[in-house]
Design a protein around this motif. Structure first.
Motif, PDB file in Angstrom:
ATOM      1  N   PHE A  75     -36.691 -26.516  -8.626  1.00 54.40           N
ATOM      2  CA  PHE A  75     -37.330 -25.889  -7.429  1.00 54.40           C
ATOM      3  C   PHE A  75     -38.770 -26.379  -7.802  1.00 54.40           C
ATOM      4  O   PHE A  75     -39.164 -26.968  -8.565  1.00 54.40           O
ATOM      5  CB  PHE A  75     -37.084 -24.255  -7.340  1.00 54.40           C
ATOM      6  N   ALA A 122     -41.579 -25.198  -7.598  1.00 53.75           N
ATOM      7  CA  ALA A 122     -42.337 -24.470  -8.515  1.00 53.75           C
ATOM      8  C   ALA A 122     -42.117 -25.076 -10.026  1.00 53.75           C
ATOM      9  O   ALA A 122     -42.811 -24.614 -11.127  1.00 53.75           O
ATOM     10  CB  ALA A 122     -42.537 -22.924  -8.751  1.00 53.75           C
ATOM     11  N   ASP A 123     -41.014 -25.653 -10.358  1.00 52.05           N
ATOM     12  CA  ASP A 123     -40.657 -26.126 -11.618  1.00 52.05           C
ATOM     13  C   ASP A 123     -41.194 -27.538 -11.973  1.00 52.05           C
ATOM     14  O   ASP A 123     -40.962 -27.956 -13.084  1.00 52.05           O
ATOM     15  CB  ASP A 123     -39.040 -26.316 -11.721  1.00 52.05           C
ATOM     16  N   GLU A 177     -37.269 -17.434  -2.926  1.00 50.70           N
ATOM     17  CA  GLU A 177     -38.223 -18.367  -3.345  1.00 50.70           C
ATOM     18  C   GLU A 177     -39.168 -18.258  -2.043  1.00 50.70           C
ATOM     19  O   GLU A 177     -38.743 -18.623  -1.054  1.00 50.70           O
ATOM     20  CB  GLU A 177     -37.686 -19.569  -3.713  1.00 50.70           C
ATOM     21  N   THR A 178     -40.393 -18.221  -2.442  1.00 51.48           N
ATOM     22  CA  THR A 178     -41.573 -18.287  -1.253  1.00 51.48           C
ATOM     23  C   THR A 178     -41.601 -19.861  -0.860  1.00 51.48           C
ATOM     24  O   THR A 178     -41.309 -20.748  -1.858  1.00 51.48           O
ATOM     25  CB  THR A 178     -42.851 -17.862  -1.773  1.00 51.48           C
ATOM     26  N   VAL A 225     -34.311 -25.906  -2.717  1.00 52.32           N
ATOM     27  CA  VAL A 225     -34.888 -25.018  -2.069  1.00 52.32           C
ATOM     28  C   VAL A 225     -33.993 -23.645  -1.979  1.00 52.32           C
ATOM     29  O   VAL A 225     -33.003 -23.402  -2.026  1.00 52.32           O
ATOM     30  CB  VAL A 225     -34.560 -25.637  -0.533  1.00 52.32           C
ATOM     31  N   ARG A 241     -51.009 -28.387  -6.121  1.00 53.66           N
ATOM     32  CA  ARG A 241     -49.908 -27.379  -5.680  1.00 53.66           C
ATOM     33  C   ARG A 241     -50.271 -26.294  -5.245  1.00 53.66           C
ATOM     34  O   ARG A 241     -51.101 -25.554  -5.668  1.00 53.66           O
ATOM     35  CB  ARG A 241     -49.242 -27.258  -7.095  1.00 53.66           C
TER      36      ARG A 241
END
Lengths: 572, 291, 164
Positions: free
Chosen positions: A49, A51-52, A216-217, A265, A293
């Motif tokens: 994702f 954020a990863d 997940e935002t 996603v 980010r």
């Protein structure tokens, strides 16, 4: 208290259907029960994702949002934030809006402009006013708290009829009104049908605003490479023409924005458009020369970091005869898109393709209005506008039934397009290719044990409780959400949803299908590899189905068969 | 949603806690399970200069069941209290209430004391404390004092504990009659949420089926959890038939002054109060009868 | 003030990890950003969604509601630690794949932690017990039914034929 597990009968039915489908079509893999290719990585915590994704030297963004629905920005003092520990930059609308272009809007409303950061005025509570870039999200939040914004609250309107009334505060004064889009379609002899019909009813159906709230935002990371002149973007998106629109706003050539679709996603359900986030972060990455980010936190997401769902009322009028035959329908749909619009007005366009639902109604008047208010903007939540319309149509059916004292199931069956009438062209011009609505309804009623449900309902009612059974029969037009764009905006010359599937066969005979659309849980990789395997396996050799990277949905399937025969002849 | 910066100290003993509280006063907050405090810090609604972590103090984590009461250390985890068989036998209302508290994850970290000190009027454990007349032992640098629940809960999210005090242990009165039964029930928007309205009841009956003692209360119906000792006293000597129980529940409900919010109006809450109080009393009665 | 670092020593998935961290660094952020164990996800940062669930000393907790310093001296297990010693999927992970107990995969690590914890203490749970165990985990994709079936399957693999 808990829902019961599905009746055991359901499972064998599906197995039977799979076998029947395979017998009919000869497919070996399509329609067979299979595991999904994506799932092993998700169950082992190896999803990827946004954020990863760690980019070396990456910086983080925090935002300042307006607490007011409508206000003039008097001043923004960023000095204390700039001096805070770990802060690299503080960006406000003054700079950002001067150096990027407005985000695109689907309808013809050039004065309705939109940027990720407000300039001069804020138009909804939650609109971003400033962005801080710092070494960590925590430090960015610390600094964001030190930004002082002085607002002068202005009159606001948060209800669509009030927004359409004369004298209402204008969300975009340059546009001249709060009506973003309005048109009246008349298909068939509507007035004549209303004049001659035995009965008429009128009522309002309301579809309230919602938010899909994926777990997940939204998030985006961007990196600018000055050497190649390419902006790389990783984002949690579900958005057509995403790189094109991001490039345009950033004043970059379209092929200078490289979006990485192999980002997993975490749910979207229509809302993860991400353009304003991507343009903001892309601008910062390019300007600062470091990867940047932005991951929305939950508060930002709920206030409308990305988007919310349809917010619509339907004023319905139905003309029908004493025997229940519906002659005509008038649908006035008023949709509150909030303070800005992207694709949201198109949600009033999609229903045109199934405007009468499954019913043979010969005359329809459809009057959609897209209205702006000082609320969080709206986006294409699940169904892209068809669900609210289906709701209104089904409410109409139930009301007609109640008016006549007729059973609503019988009323539906009376008005359903009959099996022998397909292909059936509805008044708005689209053609339903096939269907057997009577059979579907009958099988549904049988599967749920309708008769015993009725008994249970009546028992509950006789003991003084309120009980009812809801029936709804809807059509969901699948396929392109772009076909009607030109209907709503004749200036739009570019409606096709661009996608492709590149099929590569390498020296070892491994097949890779490459497509350009992220999956938010729809299982695109499984779908594409199944279809490719179905078609190519007999050509190549009997081996297990091919791998696929980045899958899309039916569009790629349509793309595959024409290619396959060419490959076949090359192999021979 | 990252917390504002703070200093952190992990206390190894209760006296260390008191020393830190004495030093930092209002600038320090105690961190127990964190299930209520940490979200507030993430949203920056609360930003203490110091967090004093009391999770690793053995003397605060125990259960001791004695003749007339059970004692629980303030930092005993909710899941531990929920699973303790001796406690379930002597103070059954605790396990019954805990079934409604949050979810598995929150009960694994949340503490008995943390919930009481947080003092949300819609929370379950404060209601149990109020109904049973639990006693809170508070320790500070200047010594120990005991507060009855009624004096402990002072308002919504507020207690009479001073900023230099740490809740040390809670004494839960245990009833001695054989035919004792209790019940906890609530209505909430989703299971695990704080209650819109909650009701707790405990009944003891003699061998002839007459009530010898009763206690019941309502949560979410006022600024603090409410107990109704006077109305409960009227149940003593009766057989607790439905009419008597309903009358008691109704009397309690009309005494309440609940608030209105997004989820429920005051009128609806008052209606719920009567319904749930009656349900809790009836269920407690049935359990008492079956013992 | 924010500069103070605290030494921590935490066993994560069987390996002892040491670090120096600021007090306000949450356990989930430490696992994800410092240890690069990105399987544990952030969904709300205020303790309602369960996506951040990890095992602390064998019991599921919300890692967004703990600071890393608080886990000092304790054992943490994340989704990455659920696989069998040879690296293959656990019975539970395999069951999630079999029943399609996921779509986007974002809530899945939390669901696995919560359900594995249940199976560890109750190898034969009822449906109500399963729903209670995952009651602190939200899913926006599946509607939960197939997640429940995955846990039922993991508890009784003989009852469901696996297609593999």
């Amino acid at each position: 208290m808990y829902p019961t597990t599905p009746p055991p009968a359901a499972a064998p039915l599906l197995e039977e259907e799979g076998k029947t489908l395979r017998a009919m079509t000869g497919f070996r893999y399509i329609g067979a029960k299979r595991r999904a290719k994506e799932h092993p990585r998700f169950v082992s915590g190896r999803g990827r994702f946004v954020a990863d994704i760690a980019l070396p030297g990456m910086k983080h963004v925090a935002l300042v949002a307006s607490p007011h629905a409508s206000a003039r920005i008097v001043s923004i003092d960023t000095s204390a934030a700039l001096a805070a520990p770990g802060v690299l930059y503080v960006l406000t609308g003054e700079e950002f809006c001067a150096n990027t272009d407005s985000l695109m809007i689907g309808v013809d409303a050039p004065k309705v402009t939109r940027w990720a950061l407000a300039r001069g005025v804020v138009r909804y509570a939650g609109e971003w006013v400033a962005a801080v870039v710092a070494d960590s999200r925590a430090l960015a939040e610390d600094a964001a708290e030190r930004i002082e914004v002085e607002y002068e609250p202005l009159p606001h309107v948060i209800e669509s009829e009030a927004a359409l009334a004369p004298g209402a505060p204008l969300v975009h004064p340059a546009h001249g009104s709060n009506a973003l889009y309005h048109r009246k379609f008349v298909w068939g002899p509507v007035e004549e049908a209303f004049a001659n019909a035995g009965h008429r009813i009128a009522f309002r159906a309301v579809w309230s605003r919602s938010a899909t709230v994926p777990i997940e935002t939204f998030g985006v990371a961007a990196q600018w490479d000055a050497g190649t002149g390419i902006l790389d973007i990783w984002a949690s998106i579900q958005m057509p023409k995403f790189p094109d629109q991001a490039a345009r706003a950033l004043r970059l050539p379209g092929n200078a924005v490289r979006v990485h679709y192999d980002v997993d996603v975490g749910g979207s359900y229509g809302v993860k458009r991400g353009l304003k986030h991507a343009v903001l972060v892309g601008y910062l990455a390019k300007k600062l020369g470091v990867p940047v980010r932005l991951i929305e936190d939950r508060l930002e997401n709920l206030r409308g970091g990305d988007m919310q769902g349809p917010d619509r009322f339907f004023d319905m009028q139905v003309a029908f005869d004493a025997d229940g035959a519906i002659r005509a329908m008038k649908i006035r749909a008023v949709d509150d898109v909030g303070a800005y619009a992207g694709r949201s007005p198109f949600q009033l366009g999609k229903p045109v393709t199934a405007i009468c639902g499954p019913y043979a109604i010969g005359a329809i008047e459809y009057e959609p209005t897209s209205v702006m208010t000082h609320k969080t903007p709206q986006e294409a939540v699940r169904g892209f506008g068809q669900s609210p319309t289906n709701f209104a149509i089904e409410r109409a059916i139930d009301r007609v039934a109640r008016h006549l004292g007729m059973d609503s199931i019988e009323l539906r069956k009376k008005n359903f397009i009959r099996r022998d009438q397909f292909p059936y062209t509805i008044p708005s011009g689209s053609t339903y290719d096939s269907g057997d609505y009577h059979a579907v309804l009958d099988e549904t009623l049988a599967a749920i044990g309708y008769a015993s449900l009725v008994r249970a309902r009546d028992e509950a009612r006789s003991s003084g409780r309120l009980a009812g059974i809801g029936i709804s029969s809807c059509l969901e037009p699948s396929g392109g959400n772009s076909a009607f764009e030109v209907l709503m905006n004749p200036k739009n010359e570019n409606t096709t949803w661009m996608d492709s599937c590149l099929v590569r066969v390498d020296l070892s005979g491994s097949v890779t299908g490459v497509i350009n659309n992220s999956s938010a849980g729809q299982g695109h990789e499984s779908l594409v590899s199944t279809v490719l395997g179905e078609i190519l396996e007999p050509i190549l050799s009997p081996r297990s189905p091919p791998t696929a990277r980045s899958a899309a949905a039916w569009r790629s399937c349509w793309g595959v068969p024409p290619q396959a025969p060419r490959k076949r002849s090359r192999k021979r | 949603m990252k917390a504002a910066p703070f200093e952190y100290a992990r206390a190894a003993s209760l006296s260390e806690v008191c020393a830190l509280l004495a030093t930092h006063g209002d600038g320090a907050k105690l961190l127990a399970g964190g299930q209520s405090l940490v979200p507030m810090m993430a949203m920056r609604l609360v930003r203490p200069a110091w967090l004093v972590d009391i999770n690793e103090i053995p003397e605060l984590k125990f259960i001791a069941v004695e003749k007339d009461m059970a004692r629980t250390g303030a930092c005993t985890r909710q899941c531990v209290v929920e699973r303790d068989p001796a406690l379930a036998a002597r103070v059954p209302l605790l396990r019954q209430a805990l079934a409604w508290v949050g979810h598995v994850q929150t009960r694994n970290r949340g503490t008995i004391g943390g919930s009481l000190v947080h003092a949300d009027p819609c929370a379950e454990l404060p209601l149990v404390a109020q109904v049973l007349g639990a006693r809170m032992l508070l320790r500070s640098g200047s010594g120990t004092r005991t507060l009855e629940a009624e004096k402990f809960f002072s308002g919504p999210m507020a207690t009479s504990a001073r900023s230099d005090e740490c809740l040390e242990e809670i004494h839960w009165p245990a009833w001695s009659w054989r035919h004792t039964g209790s019940a906890f029930t609530e209505i909430s928007v989703r299971h695990g949420d704080f209650a819109m309205v909650a009701a707790a009841a405990q009944i003891a009956i003699d061998g002839d089926g007459r009530c010898v003692r009763a206690a019941f209360g309502l949560g979410g119906a006022g600024g603090t959890p409410l107990a109704f000792p006077k109305i409960a006293a009227r149940l003593v000597g009766t057989r607790l038939d439905d009419a008597v129980v309903n009358d008691a529940a109704h009397s309690a409900a009309i005494e309440t002054e609940p608030g209105s919010d997004l989820h429920a109006s005051a009128e609806y809450r008052r209606h719920l109060a009567g319904v749930l109080a009656a349900r809790a009393l009836c269920e407690a009665r049935e359990r008492a009868r079956s013992r | 003030m924010s500069g103070t670092l605290h030494e921590i020593s935490i066993e994560v998935n069987g390996k002892l990890r040491k670090a120096q961290v600021p007090a306000r660094l949450s356990l989930v952020d430490w696992l994800r950003e410092d240890l690069c164990l990105t399987g544990t996800h952030i969904g709300c940062e205020h303790g309602v969604c369960g996506a951040c669930s990890v095992m602390l000393d064998g019991e599921p907790v919300r890692s967004c509601l703990m600071y890393a310093v608080q886990a000092n001296g304790h054992r943490v297990a994340t989704v990455e630690g659920l696989a069998k010693p040879d690296g293959s999927m656990s019975v539970l992970q395999d069951s999630f794949c079999e029943t399609h107990g996921l779509q986007c995969g974002y809530c899945t690590p939390g669901m696995l932690i919560a359900s594995q914890a249940l199976l560890n203490s109750n190898p034969n749970p009822t449906e109500a017990q399963i729903r209670d165990a995952i009651g602190g985990n939200l899913c926006r994709c599946t509607g939960y039914q197939q997640i429940v079936e995955a846990v039922q399957l993991a508890a009784k693999p003989a009852a469901f034929p696996l297609l593999g």
